[in-house]
Write an enzyme that holds these catalytic residues in place. Structure first.
Site, PDB file in Angstrom:
ATOM      1  N   GLU A 190      -3.201   9.923   2.741  1.00 51.75           N
ATOM      2  CA  GLU A 190      -4.858  10.208   2.873  1.00 51.75           C
ATOM      3  C   GLU A 190      -5.165   8.700   2.881  1.00 51.75           C
ATOM      4  OE1 GLU A 190      -5.955  13.078   3.318  1.00 51.75           O
ATOM      5  OE2 GLU A 190      -4.261  14.253   2.997  1.00 51.75           O
ATOM      6  N   LEU A 191      -5.857   8.583   4.122  1.00 51.98           N
ATOM      7  CA  LEU A 191      -6.257   7.196   4.335  1.00 51.98           C
ATOM      8  C   LEU A 191      -7.857   6.861   4.473  1.00 51.98           C
ATOM      9  CD1 LEU A 191      -3.464   6.207   6.836  1.00 51.98           C
ATOM     10  CD2 LEU A 191      -3.576   6.194   4.426  1.00 51.98           C
TER      11      LEU A 191
ATOM     12  N   CYS B 116     -13.456   8.894  -0.772  1.00 47.60           N
ATOM     13  CA  CYS B 116     -13.047   8.840   0.501  1.00 47.60           C
ATOM     14  C   CYS B 116     -13.825   9.682   1.690  1.00 47.60           C
ATOM     15  CB  CYS B 116     -11.724   9.508   0.830  1.00 47.60           C
ATOM     16  SG  CYS B 116     -10.454   8.555  -0.154  1.00 47.60           S
TER      17      CYS B 116
ATOM     18  N   GLY C  52      -5.018   5.745   0.028  1.00 42.80           N
ATOM     19  CA  GLY C  52      -5.565   4.409   0.195  1.00 42.80           C
ATOM     20  C   GLY C  52      -6.065   4.006   1.438  1.00 42.80           C
TER      21      GLY C  52
ATOM     22  N   GLU D   5     -14.885   1.296   6.556  1.00 38.30           N
ATOM     23  CA  GLU D   5     -15.106   2.182   5.406  1.00 38.30           C
ATOM     24  C   GLU D   5     -15.762   1.165   4.573  1.00 38.30           C
ATOM     25  OE1 GLU D   5     -12.460   5.533   2.737  1.00 38.30           O
ATOM     26  OE2 GLU D   5     -11.644   3.766   3.192  1.00 38.30           O
TER      27      GLU D   5
END
Length: 475
Positions: free
Chosen positions: A248-249, A282, A228, A376
């Site tokens: 996991e960013l 991502c 996230g 992002e």
């Protein structure tokens, strides 16, 4: 005809549990109600944790059992591929062709995790300076694992957390994204059918501020695995203290197109991967850096291929770009693009919104300080910037708070060898875009892109404890 909406249930301690408090999941393209999902109460979440703790301490789940169960899950998932793909397309908005690929990848992830269950071995430690001692290590499950998962890959990113956790012998509590929770619930049905022991899988649904926060504050949970935003990742790390987490960013991943590359090949692939799953990936291609010598050639081909993308109904096999997860997110990216335009960015194509559908958008003349560059975007928006030297391109890629993956198109073997040492990212993809992942590879980033690695063989190492045993042979 009125469609009957199935009311889903929570999966707790091997039982299917309904609640009076529910919320609705909508078809992301039609807007109709797709499913009704229970909201887990504080008491039900507590029961789920308690069941997982009990399973960890009292319910055997041997490596041989894990291997057999995970193989069976893969088999059942393959048999139900079309059903899962249809669910992902409707509740997630992912084009059906891509959804089928996601299910197939999930099958492979379970198969790989099954293999890893057989490889958990300790080692004998050489004794150099103390006589009469025998040293060795054993591997054992870390304990209860909380898997907090995102909407964009509602099956495979859940599987990447659940399969290694089970392969290592850990009970796992799934807290899926609220917008795509149906997929996780269906996965639990398959896990149950495959013979996962009672208590080893729980699924609790609800908001991050309620269910998620309760899980973070429950010290009976040993490990958190989360995909996230960096903001939530930082909050998790701060809340859980010394307990373990795989995070996991975010990312604003870049791809370099050097002048010696196959420019046409690069243009075709980048046009697809910048907008796959409406940019909600991502490692989506967000920034493209093209050497000036081939800028004109690249842009002509790239824009042509972008124009050929079909936007629309995710259930149509011809669709390339479907809706975003919500109108709120589409409005957000519309605002970001407009802010960039006001600051001097130029929209070459796209930039238009219709509900939660945002047209594939290509920007040029972007610069630091614009959200579309620094943050992002997680939307079908890509920027293209020209550079002179490869050193300049490397600096542009590294000038980011993120560092997940980067792509480099080049025929220079020396450059392809050197550049992974120079780029500040967790993965470098040569002669392909940054938006590449195969499920067996170690996957994870640096800086605000997180810590830890996914990929069954790598994730499982973070889900076990290494215990050193010393035997006094003279005692």
């Amino acid at each position: 005809m009125v469609q009957t909406i199935e009311k889903q249930k929570l999966f707790i301690n091997g039982d299917w549990v309904s609640t009076d408090d529910t919320y609705k999941i909508y078809n992301k393209y039609t807007g109709g109600v797709f499913a009704e999902i229970p909201k887990a109460s504080y008491q039900l979440v507590d029961q789920a944790v308690e069941a997982a703790v009990h399973a960890h301490k009292k319910v055997p789940f041997t490596p041989e059992q894990r291997h057999k169960v995970l193989l069976r899950v893969a088999e059942l998932l393959k048999q139900n591929l079309d059903d899962f793909a249809d669910t992902i397309a409707q509740e997630g908005g992912k084009p059906i062709t891509d959804a089928k690929v996601e299910v197939s990848r999930s099958v492979a992830t379970f198969l790989m995790a099954a293999d890893e269950a057989k490889k958990l071995v300790g080692e004998i430690i050489p004794n150099y300076n103390v006589e009469g001692r025998f040293l060795y290590t054993i591997k054992k499950p870390v304990g209860v694992v909380a898997a907090i998962t995102p909407f964009n890959f509602p099956l495979n990113l859940v599987v990447h957390k659940v399969a290694p956790a089970l392969a290592a012998g850990n009970p796992v509590i799934i807290k899926p994204a609220t917008d795509t929770a149906t997929t996780s619930i269906k996965l639990c049905k398959i896990l149950e059918e495959a013979g996962v022991p009672k208590g080893y899988v729980q699924c609790v649904t609800g908001g991050g501020s309620t269910v998620g926060e309760q899980l973070l504050n429950d010290e009976r949970i040993a490990h958190y695995t989360f995909t996230g935003s960096p903001g939530i990742g930082k909050h998790i790390q701060k809340t859980i203290g010394l307990r373990k987490a795989t995070l996991e960013l975010g990312s604003n991943s870049a791809t370099i197109v050097h002048s010696d590359a196959d420019v046409e090949q690069a243009a075709v692939k980048l046009a697809k991967m910048a907008f796959v799953n409406a940019g909600q990936v991502c490692i989506s291609v967000q920034r493209i850096f093209v050497q000036k010598a081939v800028e004109e050639q690249f842009m002509k081909a790239f824009l042509q291929h972008v124009a050929e993308l079909k936007v629309g109904d995710p259930l149509d096999p011809e669709t390339n770009v479907g809706p975003m997860i919500s109108e709120k997110e589409a409005i957000r990216i519309e605002e970001w693009v407009n802010e960039a335009k006001e600051a001097g960015a130029i929209v070459l194509t796209g930039g238009k919104r219709n509900g939660n559908i945002f047209d594939p958008t290509v920007l040029v003349n972007v610069k630091k300080g614009m959200k579309v560059v620094d943050e992002e975007v997680f939307a079908p928006v890509v920027s293209v910037t020209a550079y002179d030297t490869i050193e300049e391109a490397i600096d542009l890629v590294n000038d980011s708070k993120y560092g997940l993956q980067a792509g480099v198109y080049t025929k220079d073997m020396n450059l392809s060898f050197k550049i992974p040492y120079l780029l500040e990212v967790g993965g470098v993809i040569i002669n392909d875009t940054c938006c590449f992942r195969t499920d067996q590879m170690p996957y994870g980033g640096v800086k605000e892109s997180g810590n830890g690695k996914e990929g069954p063989a790598y994730a499982i190492q973070e889900l076990i404890e290494t215990v050193t045993v010393v035997v006094n042979l003279e005692g």
